[in-house]
Design an enzyme around this catalytic site. Structure first.
Site, PDB file in Angstrom:
ATOM      1  CG  ASP A 297       0.087  -6.054  -1.822  1.00 15.47           C
ATOM      2  OD1 ASP A 297       0.869  -6.997  -1.644  1.00 15.47           O
ATOM      3  OD2 ASP A 297       0.128  -5.011  -1.143  1.00 15.47           O
TER       4      ASP A 297
ATOM      5  CB  CYS B  83       5.218  -4.903  -0.852  1.00 17.34           C
ATOM      6  SG  CYS B  83       3.832  -5.800  -0.142  1.00 17.34           S
TER       7      CYS B  83
ATOM      8  CG  HIS C  56       5.075  -0.378   0.026  1.00 16.42           C
ATOM      9  ND1 HIS C  56       4.711  -1.621   0.482  1.00 16.42           N
ATOM     10  CD2 HIS C  56       5.695   0.212   1.084  1.00 16.42           C
ATOM     11  CE1 HIS C  56       5.059  -1.773   1.741  1.00 16.42           C
ATOM     12  NE2 HIS C  56       5.674  -0.662   2.131  1.00 16.42           N
TER      13      HIS C  56
END
Length: 493
Positions: free
Chosen positions: A57, A97, A147
């Site tokens: 990430d 993301c 996510h």
């Protein structure tokens, strides 16, 4: 298969099944003709390769030893790079993301899925990576940051359609508290906490999964999704943080003086997270070798987007600069492909990953997928002088309108970056002559032809994708999202 066909009826599966039937019939007829042959050749089908996706990430492409970063050593990634195809122009087309993750799982564009901001839900009915591979006898697993659920960052993503077909589950929706990290274990609805720095425990979970699968005939598809090196930057174990003194950090030339002190401090923690992940990647690759699974495993190492970390005086992501959009991407292929490690300048985008993996495993590509299958080029050792779409559909969060955020559409080619905002041409960089993107060439007579060609190409790509390039609030309204005064989807814990 019947459940899959009922949920996702696709022409490609019908033709695939028909083709299999014809092949079986043809084989049976040939066997009958050869009944009296003294010697019959017997072939053993090759097991499909395992697929391991190591997803990080906010890891920018520039921040590895093999990419030439002077501050950090990544010996395990460097070793993996020496055995892989290194896509040096891989990009995150919507560099934030949730949109990247939706594109990874579906091979679709953000205006198709509606996932163009964080903390919105990917449609549970979307045809996903896990569902496709499971129909070809792959066992599927997911560890770490998800996510994609939009029901609260610390809440469980329950078994069923909201997990998009993944069977094994040690996942969390989203947390950046890496030393008190929430996760949920398979069918257990009870909230759990990883005991250590979560990068370590998630790696151990992956090692157990890989070890458990070594004696099983069916291949696996596993995503290990680390939350780091995303901030907070100074939360790696002390032994890693102690390796990086902010005063010793060498900055990229495009970090202005006003941003340098903060950039050095944050980079020292960023590199600590990176070093920890590198150690864990070393453990995983060694396990595959020890278990005899290395030669028949595809490994993809990448990130959901980059991190500006002071470059251009900016922070984090969403913007069209290389520190934000370019991501590391290593692809290690099975030994039987006999493809030599190489550096490849083809521009690979987020939605291209799934169709390329399907191509490499000889699985038919569903009609829902919009990305490009680069497997023929990979297998032929070809580079393409192509272009990837980059975009900000609705600026939000750390780059909301109050912080200079804007809508844009653009192209990243092996050499150029071109973008326009709602007012017209915005940025043009010659990344070969200006690798730190310090000189905007919009309106430069020397580059007038290049600018015109890229603008025409961008217009055609948007037309092909039915992207009208409207103001962000139009798309927010279309998809029914609720946003706050900064244009951000609020999230709950």
């Amino acid at each position: 298969m019947l459940h899959y066909l009922k949920k996702h009826s696709r022409p490609f599966l019908s033709w695939h099944l028909l083709l299999v039937g014809l092949l079986v019939l043809n084989t049976s007829c040939n066997d009958a003709k050869k009944k009296d042959t003294a010697v019959t050749a017997v072939t053993t089908p090759t097991k499909k390769p395992n697929i391991l996706i190591l997803l990080t990430d906010q890891w920018r492409a520039q921040a590895t030893g093999y990419a030439g970063d002077p501050n950090v050593k990544t010996p395990n990634l460097d070793r993996l790079a020496s055995e892989s195809i290194n896509f040096t122009n891989a990009v995150s087309g919507t560099p934030v993301c949730t949109p990247f993750r939706a594109a990874l799982l579906t091979g679709q564009l953000p205006l198709t899925t509606g996932v163009f901001m964080n903390d919105v839900q990917l449609n549970p009915d979307a045809l996903s990576m896990a569902e496709i591979f499971s129909e070809y006898d792959y066992h599927t697993g997911y560890i770490g940051k998800w996510h994609l659920d939009g029901h609260g960052r610390l809440q469980n993503v329950p078994p069923g359609e909201r997990r998009q077909g993944f069977e094994f589950w040690n996942g969390n929706e989203c947390t950046h508290n890496y030393n008190h990290s929430v996760y949920y274990d398979n069918d257990n609805p009870e909230r759990k906490i990883w005991e250590q720095y979560d990068t370590f425990d998630q790696t151990d979970a992956a090692l157990h999964y890989i070890n458990d699968r070594k004696a099983i005939e069916d291949p696996f598809l596993m995503i290990v999704s680390y939350g780091t090196p995303h901030g907070p930057y100074h939360t790696a174990p002390k032994s890693y943080r102690d390796r990086f003194n902010p005063e010793d950090i060498k900055l990229r030339p495009n970090v202005p003086e006003k941003s340098q002190k903060r950039a050095k401090k944050e980079l020292s923690g960023y590199y600590a997270h990176i070093t920890a992940i590198d150690d864990m990647i070393g453990k995983i690759t060694q396990q595959l070798k020890d278990d005899g699974q290395w030669d028949n495993t595809i490994i993809l190492f990448t990130s959901d987007h980059g991190d500006l970390l002071g470059s251009h005086g900016e922070l984090k992501k969403q913007q069209p600069y290389d520190e934000s959009i370019r991501v590391p991407m290593l692809l290690k292929l099975p030994a039987n492909k006999k493809i030599a490690p190489s550096i490849n300048k083809t521009v690979v985008n987020s939605e291209d990953i799934l169709p390329t993996l399907l191509g490499l495993t000889d699985i038919a590509i569903p009609s829902t997928i919009e990305g490009t299958d680069f497997s023929p080029n990979i297998l032929n050792n070809e580079e393409l002088d192509n272009a990837a779409l980059i975009r900000s559909i609705q600026p939000f969060g750390s780059w909301n309108r109050n912080r200079g955020g804007r809508e844009y559409r653009g192209l990243r080619t092996p050499r150029y970056t071109y973008t326009r905002d709602l007012n017209g041409p915005w940025l043009l960089f010659d990344n070969q002559e200006d690798p730190y993107q310090e000189t905007n060439l919009i309106g430069n007579e020397k580059y007038a032809t290049i600018q015109s060609e890229l603008d025409t190409q961008l217009t055609q790509r948007l037309k092909t994708n039915k992207d009208e390039f409207l103001p962000g609030p139009e798309y927010v309204k279309k998809w029914g999202y609720t946003v706050d005064k900064t244009g951000t989807v609020p999230y709950t814990e």
